[in-house]
Scaffold this motif. Structure first.
Motif, short mmCIF file in Angstrom:
data_model
loop_
_atom_site.label_atom_id
_atom_site.label_comp_id
_atom_site.label_asym_id
_atom_site.label_seq_id
_atom_site.Cartn_x
_atom_site.Cartn_y
_atom_site.Cartn_z
N ALA A 89 5.15 -6.01 -2.91
CA ALA A 89 3.88 -6.45 -2.34
C ALA A 89 2.71 -6.27 -3.30
N ARG A 90 2.85 -5.41 -4.29
CA ARG A 90 1.79 -5.24 -5.29
C ARG A 90 1.81 -6.38 -6.31
N GLU A 91 3.01 -6.69 -6.81
CA GLU A 91 3.14 -7.76 -7.82
C GLU A 91 3.21 -9.14 -7.19
N ILE A 92 3.37 -9.18 -5.87
CA ILE A 92 3.46 -10.41 -5.09
C ILE A 92 4.56 -11.31 -5.64
N ARG A 93 5.74 -10.77 -5.67
CA ARG A 93 6.93 -11.50 -6.12
C ARG A 93 8.16 -10.77 -5.59
N PHE A 94 9.29 -11.45 -5.57
CA PHE A 94 10.53 -10.78 -5.23
C PHE A 94 10.85 -9.77 -6.34
N ILE A 95 11.38 -8.65 -5.95
CA ILE A 95 11.57 -7.53 -6.87
C ILE A 95 12.40 -7.94 -8.09
N ASN A 96 11.85 -7.69 -9.27
CA ASN A 96 12.50 -7.97 -10.56
C ASN A 96 12.74 -9.45 -10.82
N SER A 97 12.15 -10.33 -10.04
CA SER A 97 12.37 -11.76 -10.27
C SER A 97 11.74 -12.22 -11.58
N HIS A 98 10.71 -11.52 -12.06
CA HIS A 98 10.03 -11.92 -13.29
C HIS A 98 10.85 -11.64 -14.54
N ILE A 99 11.94 -10.86 -14.42
CA ILE A 99 12.76 -10.53 -15.60
C ILE A 99 13.43 -11.78 -16.15
N ASP A 100 13.88 -12.66 -15.27
CA ASP A 100 14.50 -13.91 -15.72
C ASP A 100 13.49 -14.79 -16.44
N PRO A 176 8.15 -4.28 3.81
CA PRO A 176 8.94 -4.78 2.67
C PRO A 176 9.53 -3.62 1.87
N THR A 177 10.48 -3.92 1.01
CA THR A 177 11.14 -2.87 0.22
C THR A 177 10.14 -2.12 -0.64
N LEU A 178 9.28 -2.83 -1.33
CA LEU A 178 8.21 -2.21 -2.12
C LEU A 178 6.87 -2.68 -1.56
N GLY A 179 6.53 -2.10 -0.42
CA GLY A 179 5.31 -2.52 0.25
C GLY A 179 4.09 -1.71 -0.10
N GLY A 180 4.29 -0.61 -0.83
CA GLY A 180 3.16 0.25 -1.15
C GLY A 180 2.87 1.22 -0.02
N THR A 181 1.87 2.07 -0.23
CA THR A 181 1.54 3.12 0.74
C THR A 181 0.17 2.88 1.34
N SER A 182 0.10 3.08 2.64
CA SER A 182 -1.16 2.90 3.34
C SER A 182 -2.02 4.16 3.23
N SER A 183 -3.21 4.12 3.82
CA SER A 183 -4.14 5.25 3.76
C SER A 183 -3.59 6.50 4.41
N THR A 205 -4.99 -3.51 1.59
CA THR A 205 -5.63 -4.78 1.28
C THR A 205 -5.20 -5.34 -0.07
N ASP A 206 -4.65 -4.50 -0.96
CA ASP A 206 -4.25 -4.99 -2.28
C ASP A 206 -2.78 -5.41 -2.33
N LYS A 207 -2.15 -5.50 -1.17
CA LYS A 207 -0.75 -5.94 -1.08
C LYS A 207 -0.69 -7.26 -0.32
N ALA A 208 0.36 -8.02 -0.59
CA ALA A 208 0.51 -9.31 0.10
C ALA A 208 1.98 -9.67 0.20
N PHE A 209 2.29 -10.49 1.17
CA PHE A 209 3.65 -10.96 1.43
C PHE A 209 3.67 -12.47 1.22
N TYR A 210 4.87 -13.04 0.98
CA TYR A 210 4.94 -14.48 0.72
C TYR A 210 4.59 -15.32 1.94
N ALA A 211 4.89 -14.82 3.13
CA ALA A 211 4.59 -15.56 4.35
C ALA A 211 3.38 -14.93 5.05
N PRO A 212 2.49 -15.75 5.62
CA PRO A 212 1.33 -15.22 6.32
C PRO A 212 1.66 -14.76 7.73
N ASP A 213 0.70 -14.12 8.35
CA ASP A 213 0.83 -13.75 9.75
C ASP A 213 0.52 -14.99 10.59
#
Length: 233
Positions: A89-100, A176-183, A205-213
């Motif tokens: 959720a921080r990098e806004i991508r599937f985990i490790n997808s940027h390695i390819d 999410p698997t890497l969703g980050g930590t809340s307050s 607020t600095d995290k995001a998911f691919y699909a909206p609410d």
């Protein structure tokens, strides 16, 4: 008179020459018939082989989508990770997808993602076979239209491609698997992230998911349709 005619045919010196064209014609007919039969058998066998291959691909696609559906549902209940939530959720991508490919937010292979929940499923169902795989997720946007996100993309499907799909419901309290930590020190939920815009609450607020609410006034977050396409390469 009939006997004389018969003798005339039998005693003519050029009788062999008269029979040669007929023999050639007869041989041509026989060869043509054999060719047609052989061609029909080859076409039939080829058609049967294609049907068997399609049936095999259909079974494999059904097996894959069934297993993925089960793991995704376990993930929404806090169990083992499912690929629909295998998200950074921080990098806004599937985990490790940027390695390819650093510019991609989806996978082209799973070689560099050993912990990806997709990997054991595809290895078990497909093994070393030369099969292409595309996986997409479809979901509703805020205005009710449908959007699609690539998860695994290996190119345009072949003519023999088969498709299977399943629906899964995500709720606001899923993480999410890497969703980050809340307050408050807990993992950020989808509801706290504020969807795909990153306008959430509780320190998320600095995290995001691919699909909206898609339903902000209810506990339902979004309905995800998982589609898999496989084909022989």
């Amino acid at each position: 008179m009939s006997d004389d005619r018969q003798s005339w045919w039998l005693t003519r010196e050029d009788r062999g020459a008269l029979w040669i064209p007929r023999a050639i014609l007869a041989a041509g007919i026989i060869i043509g018939a054999v060719f047609l039969v052989a061609s029909g058998e080859i076409t039939q066998r080829s058609s049967q082989a294609e049907e068997l291959e399609q049936e095999k691909l259909s079974r494999q696609a059904e097996d894959i989508i069934t297993i993925l559906d089960a793991t995704n549902r376990l993930a929404t209940e806090g169990g083992s990770p499912g690929f629909v939530l295998y998200w950074n959720a921080r990098e806004i991508r599937f985990i490790n997808s940027h390695i390819d490919d650093p510019g991609d937010d989806y996978y082209t292979t799973l070689e560099n993602s050993p912990n990806n929940p997709l990997r054991p499923v595809l290895q078990k169902t497909l093994g070393p076979e030369a099969v292409g795989v595309n996986i997409h997720v479809r979901y509703q946007t805020g205005d009710g239209t449908l959007n699609r996100t690539r998860v695994l993309y290996q190119g345009p499907p072949g003519q023999n491609a088969v498709r299977e799909s399943r629906n899964i419901l995500l709720s606001d309290d899923v993480t999410p698997t890497l969703g980050g930590t809340s307050s408050d020190g807990d993992a950020c939920t989808l509801g706290e992230m504020g969807g795909s815009t990153g306008t959430g609450t509780n320190g998320c607020t600095d995290k995001a998911f691919y699909a909206p609410d898609a339903s902000p006034n209810s506990s339902v977050y979004n309905a995800i349709r998982v589609q898999i396409t496989i084909w022989e390469t």
